[in-house]
Design an enzyme around this catalytic site. Structure first.
Site, short mmCIF file in Angstrom:
data_model
loop_
_atom_site.label_atom_id
_atom_site.label_comp_id
_atom_site.label_asym_id
_atom_site.label_seq_id
_atom_site.Cartn_x
_atom_site.Cartn_y
_atom_site.Cartn_z
N TYR A 76 -8.50 7.69 11.23
CA TYR A 76 -7.99 8.01 12.57
C TYR A 76 -8.83 9.06 13.30
O TYR A 76 -8.49 9.46 14.41
CB TYR A 76 -6.52 8.44 12.49
CG TYR A 76 -5.63 7.31 12.05
CD1 TYR A 76 -5.22 6.34 12.97
CD2 TYR A 76 -5.24 7.16 10.73
CE1 TYR A 76 -4.43 5.27 12.58
CE2 TYR A 76 -4.44 6.11 10.33
CZ TYR A 76 -4.05 5.16 11.26
OH TYR A 76 -3.26 4.10 10.86
N TYR A 82 0.83 -1.20 0.00
CA TYR A 82 0.00 0.00 0.00
C TYR A 82 0.86 1.25 0.00
O TYR A 82 2.03 1.23 0.38
CB TYR A 82 -0.92 0.04 1.22
CG TYR A 82 -0.17 0.22 2.53
CD1 TYR A 82 0.08 1.49 3.04
CD2 TYR A 82 0.32 -0.87 3.22
CE1 TYR A 82 0.79 1.66 4.21
CE2 TYR A 82 1.03 -0.71 4.40
CZ TYR A 82 1.27 0.56 4.89
OH TYR A 82 1.98 0.72 6.04
N PHE A 84 -5.60 5.59 -0.11
CA PHE A 84 -4.65 4.47 -0.15
C PHE A 84 -4.72 3.80 -1.52
O PHE A 84 -5.81 3.58 -2.05
CB PHE A 84 -5.02 3.41 0.89
CG PHE A 84 -4.77 3.80 2.30
CD1 PHE A 84 -3.52 3.60 2.87
CD2 PHE A 84 -5.77 4.36 3.06
CE1 PHE A 84 -3.29 3.96 4.19
CE2 PHE A 84 -5.55 4.72 4.38
CZ PHE A 84 -4.31 4.52 4.94
N ILE A 125 -7.15 0.31 10.34
CA ILE A 125 -8.28 1.25 10.40
C ILE A 125 -9.54 0.58 9.85
O ILE A 125 -9.46 -0.32 9.00
CB ILE A 125 -7.98 2.57 9.65
CG1 ILE A 125 -7.68 2.31 8.17
CG2 ILE A 125 -6.85 3.34 10.34
CD1 ILE A 125 -7.55 3.58 7.34
N PHE A 175 2.21 9.58 3.58
CA PHE A 175 2.58 9.46 4.99
C PHE A 175 3.11 8.07 5.33
O PHE A 175 3.75 7.88 6.36
CB PHE A 175 1.42 9.83 5.92
CG PHE A 175 0.20 8.98 5.75
CD1 PHE A 175 0.09 7.75 6.37
CD2 PHE A 175 -0.85 9.42 4.97
CE1 PHE A 175 -1.03 6.96 6.21
CE2 PHE A 175 -1.98 8.64 4.79
CZ PHE A 175 -2.08 7.41 5.42
N ASP A 176 2.88 7.09 4.45
CA ASP A 176 3.37 5.74 4.71
C ASP A 176 3.32 4.94 3.41
O ASP A 176 2.43 5.15 2.57
CB ASP A 176 2.53 5.05 5.78
CG ASP A 176 3.17 3.79 6.33
OD1 ASP A 176 4.38 3.56 6.10
OD2 ASP A 176 2.46 3.01 6.99
#
Length: 128
Positions: free
Chosen positions: A100, A43, A117, A74, A54-55
């Site tokens: 979140y 992902y 995502f 999540i 962010f990731d």
């Protein structure tokens, strides 16, 4: 809408709760993960507000594994990935309430942030 057919999901489809899924690459259309199974995904996560990453499991070159429907990720992932078939790549737009929420995930994810995502469902199994 038939959520079990990848071919019908080339356009953005609503998953419930405002979660949007757009298929980028169709999966096999036959094998879908079940609650409790271990999913293996790649992902890239971005903020919807500015597109900032962010990731990324791809950047780390490490497959991410989790048990579907067990609260390990999540809620938006538990909802959307259950509708993906093996091999599918999809873009998910997940509202803050299924990500979140009000607390965010400081310092990476601000409060009340919708997330985008790109997820590839590589495989899944009953083994953990």
């Amino acid at each position: 809408m038939n959520m079990g057919n990848d071919a019908s999901r080339n356009d953005t489809s609503k998953q419930g709760a405002g979660i949007l899924m757009r298929t980028l690459k169709a999966g096999d259309g036959k094998k879908f993960p079940k609650r409790g199974e271990t999913c293996q995904v790649h992902y890239v996560g971005r903020l919807e507000s500015n597109g900032e990453t962010f990731d990324s499991s791809r950047d780390r070159r490490q497959i991410f594994m989790f048990r579907l429907g067990m609260g390990q990720v999540i809620e938006g992932w538990d909802v959307a990935i259950a509708k993906m078939s093996k091999g599918q790549i999809a873009e998910l737009v997940i509202p803050a309430s299924y990500a979140y929420g009000e607390q965010g995930y400081p310092p990476l994810i601000p409060r009340n942030s919708a997330l985008i995502f790109e997820v590839e469902l590589l495989d899944f199994s009953q083994k953990y």
